[in-house]
Design a protein around this motif. Sequence first.
Motif, mmCIF file in Angstrom:
data_model
loop_
_atom_site.group_PDB
_atom_site.id
_atom_site.type_symbol
_atom_site.label_atom_id
_atom_site.label_comp_id
_atom_site.label_asym_id
_atom_site.label_seq_id
_atom_site.Cartn_x
_atom_site.Cartn_y
_atom_site.Cartn_z
ATOM 1 N N ASP A 1 37.130 55.203 43.658
ATOM 2 C CA ASP A 1 37.886 55.929 44.683
ATOM 3 C C ASP A 1 39.150 55.512 45.023
ATOM 4 N N ALA A 2 39.303 53.903 45.373
ATOM 5 C CA ALA A 2 40.241 53.382 45.683
ATOM 6 C C ALA A 2 41.549 53.441 44.491
ATOM 7 N N LEU A 3 41.198 53.381 43.361
ATOM 8 C CA LEU A 3 42.172 53.408 42.252
ATOM 9 C C LEU A 3 42.875 55.010 42.319
ATOM 10 N N ASP A 4 41.790 55.970 42.547
ATOM 11 C CA ASP A 4 42.330 57.300 42.701
ATOM 12 C C ASP A 4 43.122 57.596 43.552
ATOM 13 N N ALA A 5 43.219 56.950 44.787
ATOM 14 C CA ALA A 5 43.971 57.328 45.996
ATOM 15 C C ALA A 5 45.124 56.152 45.968
ATOM 16 N N TYR A 6 45.418 55.232 45.210
ATOM 17 C CA TYR A 6 46.356 54.264 45.088
ATOM 18 C C TYR A 6 46.267 53.079 46.212
ATOM 19 N N ARG A 7 44.968 52.921 46.298
ATOM 20 C CA ARG A 7 44.569 51.842 47.387
ATOM 21 C C ARG A 7 44.464 50.640 46.722
ATOM 22 N N PHE A 8 45.594 50.208 45.937
ATOM 23 C CA PHE A 8 45.236 48.994 45.024
ATOM 24 C C PHE A 8 44.473 47.793 45.765
ATOM 25 N N ASN A 9 44.757 47.557 46.770
ATOM 26 C CA ASN A 9 44.379 46.267 47.439
ATOM 27 C C ASN A 9 42.922 46.397 47.837
ATOM 28 N N GLU A 10 42.423 47.707 48.065
ATOM 29 C CA GLU A 10 40.968 47.981 48.531
ATOM 30 C C GLU A 10 40.157 47.813 46.985
ATOM 31 N N ALA A 11 40.899 48.451 45.969
ATOM 32 C CA ALA A 11 40.115 48.268 44.678
ATOM 33 C C ALA A 11 39.735 46.782 44.343
ATOM 34 N N ALA A 12 40.823 45.892 44.423
ATOM 35 C CA ALA A 12 40.963 44.462 44.105
ATOM 36 C C ALA A 12 39.926 43.811 44.890
ATOM 37 N N GLY A 13 40.138 44.179 46.243
ATOM 38 C CA GLY A 13 39.356 43.381 47.437
ATOM 39 C C GLY A 13 37.729 43.741 47.101
ATOM 40 N N ALA A 14 37.244 45.030 46.594
ATOM 41 C CA ALA A 14 35.902 45.265 46.533
ATOM 42 C C ALA A 14 35.641 44.500 45.145
ATOM 43 N N ALA A 15 36.220 44.385 44.176
ATOM 44 C CA ALA A 15 35.876 43.827 42.769
ATOM 45 C C ALA A 15 35.790 42.327 43.186
ATOM 46 N N TYR A 16 36.757 41.834 43.887
ATOM 47 C CA TYR A 16 36.570 40.568 44.199
ATOM 48 C C TYR A 16 35.370 39.990 44.974
ATOM 49 N N ASN A 17 35.115 40.799 46.010
ATOM 50 C CA ASN A 17 33.935 40.551 46.826
ATOM 51 C C ASN A 17 32.687 40.485 46.040
ATOM 52 N N PHE A 18 32.481 41.671 45.214
ATOM 53 C CA PHE A 18 31.368 41.772 44.400
ATOM 54 C C PHE A 18 31.048 40.474 43.461
ATOM 55 N N VAL A 19 32.273 40.312 42.530
ATOM 56 C CA VAL A 19 32.143 38.999 41.654
ATOM 57 C C VAL A 19 31.850 37.668 42.568
ATOM 58 N N TRP A 20 32.722 37.387 43.591
ATOM 59 C CA TRP A 20 32.684 36.101 44.225
ATOM 60 C C TRP A 20 31.231 35.919 44.772
ATOM 61 N N HIS A 21 31.110 36.891 45.959
ATOM 62 C CA HIS A 21 30.263 36.575 46.846
ATOM 63 C C HIS A 21 28.794 37.331 46.714
ATOM 64 N N GLU A 22 28.588 38.234 45.802
ATOM 65 C CA GLU A 22 27.405 38.798 45.352
ATOM 66 C C GLU A 22 27.016 38.204 44.154
ATOM 67 N N PHE A 23 27.900 38.569 42.863
ATOM 68 C CA PHE A 23 27.182 38.134 41.598
ATOM 69 C C PHE A 23 27.094 36.675 41.233
ATOM 70 N N CYS A 24 28.189 36.015 41.874
ATOM 71 C CA CYS A 24 28.169 34.618 41.625
ATOM 72 C C CYS A 24 27.413 33.861 42.594
ATOM 73 N N ASP A 25 27.826 33.960 43.965
ATOM 74 C CA ASP A 25 27.181 33.238 44.976
ATOM 75 C C ASP A 25 25.486 33.391 45.190
#
Length: 882
Positions: A625-649
């Motif tokens: 949804d974020a990339l489709d709406a050019y909200r690049f920071n939201e897309a990057a933030g969601a991916a970062y949070n998932f990888v670091w704080h959910e997948f890894c931690d």
Amino acid sequence: MSSNELSKGYEPREVEQRWYAYWEANGLFAARETDDRKSYSIVIPPPNVTGVLHMGHALNNTLQDILCRYRRLCGDNVLWMPGTDHAGIATQNVVEKKLAAEGTDRHHLGREKFIESVWQWREAYGSAIINQLKRLGFSCDWDRERFTMDEGLSKAVRKVFVELYHQGLIYQGNYIINWCHRCHTALADLEVEHEDIDGNLYHIRYPYADGGDGAIVVATTRPETMLGDTAVAVHPEDERYADLGTDHVVLPLMEKKIPIIRDTYVDTSFGTGGLKVTPAHDPNDFEIGRRHDLPNVKVIGDDGHMTEEAGRFAGLDRFECRKQVVQALKEAGLLVKIEPHRHSVGHCYRCHTVVEPNLSEQWFVNTKPLAEKAMAAVREGKTRIVPEAWNKTYFDWLENIRDWCISRQIWWGHQIPAWTCAACGELIVAEDDPTACTACGATDLVQETDVLDTWFSSALWPFSTMGWPEKTELLKTFYPTSVLVTGFDILFFWVARMMMMGIHFMGEVPFTDVYVHALVRDEEGKKMSKSTGNVIDPLTVIDQYGTDAFRFTLAAFAAMGRDIKMSERRVEGYRNFVNKLWNASRFALMHVTTEDNEIPEIGRLSLPDRWILSRLQRTITTVTDALDAYRFNEAAGAAYNFVWHEFCDWYLEAIKPALYNTDGPEAKAGTLAVLRHVLSDTLVLLHPFMPFVTEEIWSKLPGSQGSIMTATFPQSTPADPEAEGDMDLVMSIITAVRNIRGEMNLGPSLPLDVIIHTPDADQQSSITRHGAMIQDLAKIGSLVATGSGDRPGAAATAIVKGATLFVSLEGVIDFAKESARLEKEIAKLAKELDGINRKLTNEGFLSKAPAEVVDGVKEKQGALEAKREKIQATLEIIRELA
């Protein structure tokens, strides 16, 4: 090291070089002219052929590359059209400096030889910016690279000029233009950079011509131009000049009569309400002159020196003339006063010389009819500007547009296709070089020496690069383009002009969306400039931290409408993220050795497996949804949070018992299948942002086919709210126990006894079911969940999701010893804070120390106060429990 094992550390340079060469060699950036897939296209804002990669290029092209890689993964047929701009004035300046260093100049060489030398320079150095763009991993279809002076684009430029001329939309005329005496050329309004400077306002008496004592006093910042005045204007309703008794004044120093005219343009509140009118040297005066049929007297020549029309001041440099005119006015008693005056002065955007408004015969585009259609296209939603706030700026400029001066008095560029017959004076405008005059048949034809404004050819970029005026398959497939990604600084230079030309010649808008991004500034929000010394070189940054970390930083801070505050410290932080992904993948690939395991039915999965799959689905939805709406920071933030704080931690820690076979072979097989699936989808999600590291990990993933660029972007499926709720409770309990450990200074592996009181039967059931995981991750000796009960003695407490958690400290802490330790720590902090407080109340320190030093001390003060408050709170708990 096995075939699917990652090295211990990630080395960006080698990986980046290897994979970029692979992508190019295998044609993975190439678009297909005819294809059944959905088309998606972007034209790159062509960097100047003289350009060196800067932060603006890096941001602009990173966002485009994210979109192009994303749309390829979504299955689209993607064209990202690359190319460079010939940058007329800029390139000519570079080559002229080179010639000067060699002891010659363009006039000595002659036009033909000079243009040859520019082409030679372009062949030698023109690809530098392209190679720098490739360093950042940009996936343009390089085999289609265009240049605004290549044969095909030159043909398009000629056709457009000729058609506009014959349609009456291009004309020659005398007009006030912006003239650069250093570059010896006209500049469009947008090529003039205005800056405020400290100057003077000169008040000059213009005596009435009837010989009396009366006069009109006018004020000007450019007294040298008064030599070309052809009238003095007053407002028709200004009562001060209602009954003058004369209709002329004497032009000071020139001793000639000029008329007093009445015009509503005059501002009655400024000074005496009198305005000197110099039609040849001021755009507003030029319009007044046209309304009142005033003569145009040009007193400043194209070389910056005064003309014969300036009388005794002829031949002087314009600024020396100013000094002499002021002195002469003083001696004549006609200078009333000089006031300091800060005002905006235009400078050439290339050489920064002060620009002079000058009367000159130039070529113009009549932009009003074109602008109307460009405005209508946005109003009707044919083109959408994102963020929408830029609509107002776009409309304001187009509604007040002036005719576009398109001729430039330089040699490098598209020479205007117009010829004058030496025999009869006929003007011939044609696509092909004429051999004879169409009026009299004579063959002595002289071509116009001016070239076209660089932005003229750039305005055709979306369709000329695809082969227009031929009706190519590329145009049929990819025009209109999907989106233009651009900085707001060229919204008028380029975007509006592309809209005008695209609609006029193609009958369609050139792009469906225009995404306007903000500027990259330094970490304090200041504009980067060489003079300030705060420029961050993208190539230096990627050499140090890797391309992926740099790209992800740009995306993570690319909030819509907000400038990016860039610092190497931030890039370093995202390098840690790249390393986190690498290490997590390395751990996963030590266990995932096959693709054979299939994900079991949901009911047979463990809670961590169900939870991570659900969180992945939500992340996929958010990123899409974020990339489709050019909200690049939201897309990057969601991916970062998932990888670091959910997948890894959480996830990788929670599944270790399953991976190490503690939970049995069936659980392990299911977890391995989930782990592979989640890692695979995560890599594809991250690929548009971090292409290199994701490609390298993908190549080691069992079952991956070919390049990650040919993978499919994951589609979200329904989430699992039950698993998310249960896992949220589990994580909250674990976090609460860990926090108590930290507050009470308890070792991370010290077994603790935990009791949880909750009236919620579902909570009790969930805690009981997942007790083993809680005990493992929180390092708990015993865990009991009950509906109620007495509060245990000597226990630390926390509220978790409405339940009360007790951690028994009986026999774990020596309360007296711990109290003494905390009191000592508080005393130490108090002493340190006392010194800082004294410093911050010292006027000498506050007035002399640099602002950043003072801010640093204040920041330290806040951190120490927060630490003291936290320790004090812990001490009070210890005292209560003792």
